[in-house]
Design an enzyme around this catalytic site. Sequence first.
Site, PDB file in Angstrom:
ATOM      1  N   MET A  64       5.754  13.669  -3.853  1.00 14.04           N
ATOM      2  CA  MET A  64       4.768  13.576  -5.298  1.00 14.04           C
ATOM      3  C   MET A  64       5.013  11.754  -4.665  1.00 14.04           C
ATOM      4  O   MET A  64       5.723  11.371  -3.879  1.00 14.04           O
ATOM      5  CB  MET A  64       5.212  13.855  -5.692  1.00 14.04           C
ATOM      6  CG  MET A  64       5.335  12.426  -6.743  1.00 14.04           C
ATOM      7  SD  MET A  64       4.855  13.126  -8.906  1.00 14.04           S
ATOM      8  CE  MET A  64       7.299  12.864  -8.486  1.00 14.04           C
ATOM      9  N   ASN A  65       3.902  11.217  -4.623  1.00 15.39           N
ATOM     10  CA  ASN A  65       3.554   9.512  -4.774  1.00 15.39           C
ATOM     11  C   ASN A  65       2.794   9.203  -5.450  1.00 15.39           C
ATOM     12  O   ASN A  65       3.735  10.040  -6.764  1.00 15.39           O
ATOM     13  CB  ASN A  65       3.261   9.050  -3.664  1.00 15.39           C
ATOM     14  CG  ASN A  65       1.674   9.552  -2.657  1.00 15.39           C
ATOM     15  OD1 ASN A  65       2.055  10.934  -2.260  1.00 15.39           O
ATOM     16  ND2 ASN A  65       0.914   8.545  -2.830  1.00 15.39           N
ATOM     17  N   ASP A  66       1.632   8.329  -5.933  1.00 11.30           N
ATOM     18  CA  ASP A  66       0.987   7.784  -6.112  1.00 11.30           C
ATOM     19  C   ASP A  66       1.128   8.375  -8.085  1.00 11.30           C
ATOM     20  O   ASP A  66       0.441   9.725  -8.153  1.00 11.30           O
ATOM     21  CB  ASP A  66      -0.206   7.186  -6.441  1.00 11.30           C
ATOM     22  CG  ASP A  66      -0.005   6.068  -4.956  1.00 11.30           C
ATOM     23  OD1 ASP A  66       0.854   5.965  -4.009  1.00 11.30           O
ATOM     24  OD2 ASP A  66      -1.052   5.553  -4.718  1.00 11.30           O
ATOM     25  N   ARG A 191     -10.339   1.648  -2.012  1.00 15.54           N
ATOM     26  CA  ARG A 191      -9.968   2.987  -2.584  1.00 15.54           C
ATOM     27  C   ARG A 191      -8.791   2.510  -3.678  1.00 15.54           C
ATOM     28  O   ARG A 191      -8.876   1.328  -3.742  1.00 15.54           O
ATOM     29  CB  ARG A 191      -8.588   2.930  -1.815  1.00 15.54           C
ATOM     30  CG  ARG A 191      -6.975   2.506  -1.522  1.00 15.54           C
ATOM     31  CD  ARG A 191      -6.629   3.483  -0.442  1.00 15.54           C
ATOM     32  NE  ARG A 191      -5.670   2.495   0.135  1.00 15.54           N
ATOM     33  CZ  ARG A 191      -5.451   2.042   1.580  1.00 15.54           C
ATOM     34  NH1 ARG A 191      -6.532   2.425   2.681  1.00 15.54           N
ATOM     35  NH2 ARG A 191      -4.744   1.424   2.038  1.00 15.54           N
ATOM     36  N   ASP A 192      -8.374   3.873  -4.490  1.00 12.03           N
ATOM     37  CA  ASP A 192      -8.158   3.462  -5.478  1.00 12.03           C
ATOM     38  C   ASP A 192      -8.609   2.549  -7.300  1.00 12.03           C
ATOM     39  O   ASP A 192      -8.341   1.763  -7.134  1.00 12.03           O
ATOM     40  CB  ASP A 192      -6.361   2.554  -6.110  1.00 12.03           C
ATOM     41  CG  ASP A 192      -6.124   3.654  -4.099  1.00 12.03           C
ATOM     42  OD1 ASP A 192      -5.536   4.621  -4.092  1.00 12.03           O
ATOM     43  OD2 ASP A 192      -5.151   2.828  -3.965  1.00 12.03           O
ATOM     44  N   GLU A 246      -3.359  -2.147  -2.875  1.00 13.90           N
ATOM     45  CA  GLU A 246      -3.780  -1.512  -2.920  1.00 13.90           C
ATOM     46  C   GLU A 246      -3.746  -0.842  -4.678  1.00 13.90           C
ATOM     47  O   GLU A 246      -2.733  -1.693  -5.473  1.00 13.90           O
ATOM     48  CB  GLU A 246      -3.023  -0.050  -2.473  1.00 13.90           C
ATOM     49  CG  GLU A 246      -2.991   0.214  -1.209  1.00 13.90           C
ATOM     50  CD  GLU A 246      -2.369   0.965  -0.844  1.00 13.90           C
ATOM     51  OE1 GLU A 246      -2.800   2.360   0.076  1.00 13.90           O
ATOM     52  OE2 GLU A 246      -0.868   0.425  -0.104  1.00 13.90           O
ATOM     53  N   ASP A 282       0.133  -3.539   0.695  1.00 10.58           N
ATOM     54  CA  ASP A 282       0.540  -2.619   1.478  1.00 10.58           C
ATOM     55  C   ASP A 282       1.593  -3.324   2.203  1.00 10.58           C
ATOM     56  O   ASP A 282       2.028  -2.229   3.644  1.00 10.58           O
ATOM     57  CB  ASP A 282      -1.229  -1.698   1.893  1.00 10.58           C
ATOM     58  CG  ASP A 282      -0.292  -1.211   3.008  1.00 10.58           C
ATOM     59  OD1 ASP A 282      -0.100  -0.427   2.554  1.00 10.58           O
ATOM     60  OD2 ASP A 282      -1.639  -1.133   4.072  1.00 10.58           O
TER      61      ASP A 282
END
Length: 584
Positions: A64-66, A191-192, A246, A282
Amino acid sequence: MTKEVCSNIGLWLLLTLLIGNYVVNLEASHHVYKRLTQSTNTKSPSVNQPYRTGFHFQPPKNWMNDPNGPMIYKGIYHLFYQWNPKGAVWGNIVWAHSTSTDLINWDPHPPAIFPSAPFDINGCWSGSATILPNGKPVILYTGIDPKNQQVQNIAEPKNLSDPYLREWKKSPLNPLMAPDAVNGINASSFRDPTTAWLGQDKKWRVIIGSKIHRRGLAITYTSKDFLKWEKSPEPLHYDDGSGMWECPDFFPVTRFGSNGVETSSFGEPNEILKHVLKISLDDTKHDYYTIGTYDRVKDKFVPDNGFKMDGTAPRYDYGKYYASKTFFDSAKNRRILWGWTNESSSVEDDVEKGWSGIQTIPRKIWLDRSGKQLIQWPVREVERLRTKQVKNLRNKVLKSGSRLEVYGVTAAQADVEVLFKVRDLEKADVIEPSWTDPQLICSKMNVSVKSGLGPFGLMVLASKNLEEYTSVYFRIFKARQNSNKYVVLMCSDQSRSSLKEDNDKTTYGAFVDINPHQPLSLRALIDHSVVESFGGKGRACITSRVYPKLAIGKSSHLFAFNYGYQSVDVLNLNAWSMNSAQIS
């Protein structure tokens, strides 16, 4: 477990099997490779799980990450997160989904978003949720297309009457935002998307993290209908030399009090609000924020004096903490912060135990009265897990070199709050002018190094004979000779946390903007392999991951200590054993 939850888990496992047949592998650095290698682990997790947490959010297994798209809808809290259904390493990323009524106990649902179309066939990366004026939630997220370009897509619930939002559909108009020759966006660094906000011109705004060479920037897009988006000529903000931005986050905070503010609010008048821009760098894998003013006419963020959006900016957390995301909790009028905490163990250990990554306890976040920093504190709901309180540890004197063991608490799963009072501030050592990096100071002056005032604090996850322990502590320095100004340093020292050699045992540090003439508070949430520490009532936060071999379960001990030359008073110490949360 309810019949409904059992059904959800069944669907989740079915989708996991289906997804696993065609989702490609991606590397953890967010690079996409044409020639992909096997990086999945299909074996069952190890039965021996001394490091699995009791009250922090983590899925039953795998990577699992963000945290993604946190929100509250019809009284239900939602947490989506980046998850690998095939193993305990990064890859095959989908949006997993869990719901809660209290932010502490969680039920799983099938993945909400997974690769299924050309605009996201190579991955469904991070994004955010926005609640539209009609109450409808929508998600903007980054997809990886067949050319491995990063594009922005939208998804919406299939059934708005379902408070659990168990099914989502993607728009045929996807991708809504994409790099091309005209806009010149870096296709591998785009991204994001954030939660969107509605301007006074009735146009929506959203920012997306990017970079051009070494310039990190937050690209702004605007839309009238949330479907047709136009890139703004200028970014909301940028910084030369900081690298990729990010997981940006942009939200208002009130200058008075601790209540949260809805993301599209500008205040009446605007002067009562400030804005926060947060980025995840990052290059450093840390989360930084600046406080400033949002120019609504120019769509520009202007940092206050003393703030710069780079690696010198203040951080949410000075330990293991990344890719954080806030949301406005309309039910309790507060802003809540989620953050991902990666492992400090080896990849081989992660594969052996069958999982990797946790989320920190959600934190309420607000602007300090000074207007110069944010305050964070664990949500009140976590206190419902407290049990077996240790009381009456009041007005104890910790002499130089002394320790005070805290008995009667389950030290491997506990919540501890302590209030220290420092004597004889004039006995503090003078800080060297070159000592500007708190982490470096904490590393050089570890817990075994005595100074005039400190180290004093807590030893957690300690073995009986102190072969292993993690220490969280303060030191106090004079700003200069014959000065009445002081510098307070907070450290989290993992150097002796485990007899195991191949863990990351980085020592962390932060300066705490508090007056040492007043009592110094320290709180630690201890949960087997994670220690979340809050100094100065949330003015500095440090999260650590540790993996003791001896100090596990009932063999773990808790101490208050003072290794400085001068005595320190413990005005009050409260400790609670913590029940486990119900997290499926």
